[in-house]
Scaffold this motif. Structure first.
Motif, PDB file in Angstrom:
ATOM      1  N   ASP A 205      46.827  38.643  28.968  1.00  0.00           N
ATOM      2  CA  ASP A 205      45.556  38.110  28.445  1.00  0.00           C
ATOM      3  C   ASP A 205      44.805  39.159  27.653  1.00  0.00           C
ATOM      4  OD1 ASP A 205      45.810  35.546  29.742  1.00  0.00           O
ATOM      5  OD2 ASP A 205      45.375  36.578  31.622  1.00  0.00           O
ATOM      6  N   MET A 206      44.971  40.408  28.039  1.00  0.00           N
ATOM      7  CA  MET A 206      44.232  41.492  27.378  1.00  0.00           C
ATOM      8  C   MET A 206      44.827  42.827  27.780  1.00  0.00           C
ATOM      9  SD  MET A 206      40.765  41.260  29.736  1.00  0.00           S
ATOM     10  CE  MET A 206      40.478  39.591  29.166  1.00  0.00           C
TER      11      MET A 206
ATOM     12  N   GLY B 289      40.460  46.094  26.439  1.00  0.00           N
ATOM     13  CA  GLY B 289      39.798  44.799  26.344  1.00  0.00           C
ATOM     14  C   GLY B 289      39.174  44.370  27.655  1.00  0.00           C
ATOM     15  N   PHE B 290      39.872  44.657  28.768  1.00  0.00           N
ATOM     16  CA  PHE B 290      39.309  44.318  30.078  1.00  0.00           C
ATOM     17  C   PHE B 290      38.037  45.117  30.336  1.00  0.00           C
ATOM     18  CE2 PHE B 290      38.681  44.758  34.601  1.00  0.00           C
ATOM     19  CZ  PHE B 290      38.879  43.471  35.073  1.00  0.00           C
ATOM     20  N   ASP B 291      38.075  46.407  30.040  1.00  0.00           N
ATOM     21  CA  ASP B 291      36.905  47.253  30.278  1.00  0.00           C
ATOM     22  C   ASP B 291      35.712  46.805  29.441  1.00  0.00           C
ATOM     23  OD1 ASP B 291      38.365  48.712  32.078  1.00  0.00           O
ATOM     24  OD2 ASP B 291      38.789  50.376  30.699  1.00  0.00           O
ATOM     25  N   ALA B 292      36.002  46.321  28.223  1.00  0.00           N
ATOM     26  CA  ALA B 292      34.912  45.855  27.357  1.00  0.00           C
ATOM     27  C   ALA B 292      34.314  44.550  27.877  1.00  0.00           C
ATOM     28  CB  ALA B 292      35.427  45.666  25.928  1.00  0.00           C
ATOM     29  N   GLU B 293      35.163  43.658  28.388  1.00  0.00           N
ATOM     30  CA  GLU B 293      34.677  42.360  28.870  1.00  0.00           C
ATOM     31  C   GLU B 293      34.056  42.455  30.255  1.00  0.00           C
ATOM     32  OE1 GLU B 293      36.298  37.759  29.406  1.00  0.00           O
ATOM     33  OE2 GLU B 293      37.362  39.178  28.118  1.00  0.00           O
ATOM     34  N   TYR B 294      34.554  43.395  31.076  1.00  0.00           N
ATOM     35  CA  TYR B 294      34.065  43.533  32.444  1.00  0.00           C
ATOM     36  C   TYR B 294      33.664  44.991  32.691  1.00  0.00           C
ATOM     37  CZ  TYR B 294      36.387  39.023  32.882  1.00  0.00           C
ATOM     38  OH  TYR B 294      36.788  37.720  32.698  1.00  0.00           O
TER      39      TYR B 294
ATOM     40  N   ALA C  84      38.393  32.435  41.320  1.00  0.00           N
ATOM     41  CA  ALA C  84      38.137  33.732  40.712  1.00  0.00           C
ATOM     42  C   ALA C  84      38.582  33.705  39.259  1.00  0.00           C
ATOM     43  CB  ALA C  84      38.884  34.831  41.471  1.00  0.00           C
ATOM     44  N   GLU C  85      38.073  34.653  38.485  1.00  0.00           N
ATOM     45  CA  GLU C  85      38.591  34.875  37.134  1.00  0.00           C
ATOM     46  C   GLU C  85      39.804  35.784  37.271  1.00  0.00           C
ATOM     47  OE1 GLU C  85      37.398  33.358  34.467  1.00  0.00           O
ATOM     48  OE2 GLU C  85      35.916  32.383  35.773  1.00  0.00           O
ATOM     49  N   VAL C  86      40.967  35.309  36.864  1.00  0.00           N
ATOM     50  CA  VAL C  86      42.213  36.041  37.081  1.00  0.00           C
ATOM     51  C   VAL C  86      42.818  36.389  35.723  1.00  0.00           C
ATOM     52  CG1 VAL C  86      44.461  36.034  38.223  1.00  0.00           C
ATOM     53  CG2 VAL C  86      42.566  34.702  39.185  1.00  0.00           C
ATOM     54  N   LYS C  87      42.956  37.680  35.462  1.00  0.00           N
ATOM     55  CA  LYS C  87      43.406  38.149  34.160  1.00  0.00           C
ATOM     56  C   LYS C  87      44.706  38.940  34.278  1.00  0.00           C
ATOM     57  CE  LYS C  87      39.763  36.515  32.067  1.00  0.00           C
ATOM     58  NZ  LYS C  87      39.890  35.364  31.128  1.00  0.00           N
ATOM     59  N   LEU C  88      45.670  38.580  33.420  1.00  0.00           N
ATOM     60  CA  LEU C  88      46.871  39.383  33.272  1.00  0.00           C
ATOM     61  C   LEU C  88      46.554  40.518  32.303  1.00  0.00           C
ATOM     62  CD1 LEU C  88      49.760  36.763  32.992  1.00  0.00           C
ATOM     63  CD2 LEU C  88      49.498  38.495  34.779  1.00  0.00           C
ATOM     64  N   VAL C  89      46.602  41.742  32.797  1.00  0.00           N
ATOM     65  CA  VAL C  89      46.212  42.912  32.009  1.00  0.00           C
ATOM     66  C   VAL C  89      47.430  43.807  31.825  1.00  0.00           C
ATOM     67  CG1 VAL C  89      44.586  44.857  31.870  1.00  0.00           C
ATOM     68  CG2 VAL C  89      43.904  42.741  33.048  1.00  0.00           C
ATOM     69  N   ALA C  90      47.505  44.471  30.680  1.00  0.00           N
ATOM     70  CA  ALA C  90      48.584  45.422  30.420  1.00  0.00           C
ATOM     71  C   ALA C  90      48.004  46.649  29.734  1.00  0.00           C
ATOM     72  CB  ALA C  90      49.672  44.790  29.565  1.00  0.00           C
ATOM     73  N   VAL C  91      48.780  47.711  29.690  1.00  0.00           N
ATOM     74  CA  VAL C  91      48.312  48.927  29.033  1.00  0.00           C
ATOM     75  C   VAL C  91      48.031  48.659  27.562  1.00  0.00           C
ATOM     76  CG1 VAL C  91      48.920  51.299  28.406  1.00  0.00           C
ATOM     77  CG2 VAL C  91      49.554  50.402  30.656  1.00  0.00           C
TER      78      VAL C  91
ATOM     79  N   VAL D 288      45.360  41.649  37.235  1.00  0.00           N
ATOM     80  CA  VAL D 288      46.747  41.908  37.623  1.00  0.00           C
ATOM     81  C   VAL D 288      47.324  42.812  36.546  1.00  0.00           C
ATOM     82  CG1 VAL D 288      48.954  40.890  38.298  1.00  0.00           C
ATOM     83  CG2 VAL D 288      46.829  39.595  38.639  1.00  0.00           C
ATOM     84  N   ILE D 289      47.547  44.076  36.873  1.00  0.00           N
ATOM     85  CA  ILE D 289      47.884  45.081  35.879  1.00  0.00           C
ATOM     86  C   ILE D 289      49.400  45.187  35.711  1.00  0.00           C
ATOM     87  CG2 ILE D 289      47.782  46.914  37.627  1.00  0.00           C
ATOM     88  CD1 ILE D 289      46.919  47.276  33.870  1.00  0.00           C
ATOM     89  N   GLY D 290      49.837  45.363  34.460  1.00  0.00           N
ATOM     90  CA  GLY D 290      51.259  45.497  34.194  1.00  0.00           C
ATOM     91  C   GLY D 290      51.557  46.609  33.207  1.00  0.00           C
ATOM     92  N   LEU D 291      52.745  47.149  33.316  1.00  0.00           N
ATOM     93  CA  LEU D 291      53.252  48.138  32.376  1.00  0.00           C
ATOM     94  C   LEU D 291      54.097  47.403  31.351  1.00  0.00           C
ATOM     95  CD1 LEU D 291      53.480  51.254  31.847  1.00  0.00           C
ATOM     96  CD2 LEU D 291      55.587  51.175  33.209  1.00  0.00           C
ATOM     97  N   ASN D 292      53.786  47.555  30.070  1.00  0.00           N
ATOM     98  CA  ASN D 292      54.493  46.799  29.040  1.00  0.00           C
ATOM     99  C   ASN D 292      55.999  47.040  29.070  1.00  0.00           C
ATOM    100  OD1 ASN D 292      51.603  47.456  27.839  1.00  0.00           O
ATOM    101  ND2 ASN D 292      52.284  45.566  26.863  1.00  0.00           N
ATOM    102  N   ALA D 293      56.394  48.259  29.394  1.00  0.00           N
ATOM    103  CA  ALA D 293      57.811  48.612  29.349  1.00  0.00           C
ATOM    104  C   ALA D 293      58.583  48.187  30.589  1.00  0.00           C
ATOM    105  CB  ALA D 293      57.965  50.123  29.149  1.00  0.00           C
ATOM    106  N   GLY D 294      57.948  47.525  31.547  1.00  0.00           N
ATOM    107  CA  GLY D 294      58.687  47.057  32.705  1.00  0.00           C
ATOM    108  C   GLY D 294      57.830  46.833  33.931  1.00  0.00           C
TER     109      GLY D 294
END
Length: 382
Positions: free
Chosen positions: A113-114, A118-123, A90-97, A65-71
């Motif tokens: 979460d990362m 970090g996501f690209d490195a883990e998956y 499923a493995e569900v990860k909160l991801v941000a830039v 689940v991708i997010g923009l830190n600024a909003g």
């Protein structure tokens, strides 16, 4: 309540008077439309589920689940995360830039979460699904590049609400059918005129892509994704736990549009700029971030109030599903603090109706209707 300096107040009044004087467009708006959702053919629903089947890891797919830190939109980011984690399919990860807090709007902040790296490195094989919420900026270059890369790796991209604009800005909806929040339909067309907008559907599923209507649609969309991953039985089990009896892609699109009551209520509430309520939600251990997100989101869309989360102690609040919320305030509240009922462990679907009823009780039915319209939600229809 926050009070503006007198000079700012009168400047705002002058601006709003000018707006009303030149705003004859309000008079031309419709009073409102009553519409009901038609049933969705079973064959269409079945085809959507097939298209949402896990593309790479049928045993334990990965959801980012991708997010923009600024909003990033509050409920878009937290609701699908919480519901999918509760299903445990499923493995569900909160991801941000960046690996920094994500400022949500209109309320709350969370720690992802990362970050993307970090996501690209883990998956390294990429995600099975990427959920894309509405964001303050549609064309963030880092997110656009990452989404295109995830698509190349085989991920199914799901634009929640105005997250469809983020997908369109990245060139990922070209020549596709799609939907989005009612307020942004024309904006989506301007971003990419090749998109075919589909009416009367809460979500539209294309090969490798899905889009939904407004904010509240992330709840039934999450249940549909659970059904695609783990079957109808698991989806029904989760639906019962969040208070949903029925869900499908049917949607009464005509019920959601700019109307005279909506516009005049927003304008009237904005005119009361000297009366802005800051309402605190006391968050206790073991809370449900999905219900908290719904309540804080709704109370912050009245144009009369803003909701903040207060914790008794500690810099981070961890919910029942591991979502880390950063409180707006810590410690005991001041003597003038005003609290609204904390959602606690209430079922998320019930929280929507309960919060809208509380808003109606405080500010009137018209303001509650304005909030429901922004959520693209018909009461008692999750």
């Amino acid at each position: 309540m926050r009070r503006l300096p007198t000079i700012i107040k009168w400047a705002c009044v002058a601006g709003l008077i000018g707006f009303v004087a030149g705003g004859t467009w309000i008079v031309r708006l419709p009073e409102g439309v009553v519409a009901t959702a038609a049933a969705v053919p079973l064959a269409e629903s079945a085809a959507s589920l097939v298209r949402l089947h896990p593309p790479k890891r049928p045993q334990r797919p990965v959801v980012a689940v991708i997010g923009l830190n600024a909003g990033t939109e509050t409920t878009d980011y937290l609701m699908p995360t919480g519901i999918l984690r509760r299903a445990d399919v499923a493995e569900v990860k909160l991801v941000a830039v960046e690996d920094n807090p994500v400022k949500l709007y209109p309320a709350l902040s969370v720690q992802p979460d990362m970050d993307i790296a970090g996501f690209d490195a883990e998956y390294p094989a990429g995600a099975d699904y990427v959920i894309v919420p509405a964001m303050r900026r549609d064309d963030d270059p880092a997110i656009a590049a990452w989404l295109r890369d995830q698509q190349r790796r085989g991920a199914i991209l799901i634009g929640v609400c105005a997250g469809a604009k983020v997908l369109a800005a990245a060139g990922l909806l070209r020549n596709h059918r799609a939907t989005t929040h009612w307020f942004y339909r024309d904006k989506l067309r301007r971003i990419d005129p090749s998109i075919t907008l589909v009416a009367d559907r809460r979500w539209v599923v294309e090969p490798g892509l899905a889009t939904t209507t407004g904010i509240s649609a992330s709840m039934p969309m999450a249940l549909t994704l659970i059904e695609a991953i783990a079957g109808r039985g698991k989806a029904l089990e989760v639906a019962r736990s969040i208070g949903v009896e029925h869900w499908d892609a049917g949607h009464a699109s005509a019920a959601f549009r700019m109307t005279r009551p909506f516009a005049t209520t927003v304008l009237a509430n904005r005119l009361r700029f000297w009366q802005r309520d800051e309402l605190e939600i006391a968050v206790a251990p073991g809370f449900d971030a999905v219900s908290l997100a719904i309540a804080a989101d709704a109370w912050s869309r009245t144009y009369r109030s803003r909701a903040v989360a207060r914790a008794p102690a500690g810099a981070t609040l961890i919910d029942r599903d591991g979502i880390r919320v950063l409180p707006d305030a810590v410690g005991p509240a001041g003597k003038n603090a005003e609290y609204i009922d904390a959602p606690g462990m209430a079922a998320p679907a019930a929280t929507i109706d309960r919060t809208l009823a509380a808003i109606a009780g405080r500010y009137g039915d018209k303001t509650a209707d304005v909030v429901a319209m922004q959520l693209e939600y018909l009461p008692h229809s999750p």
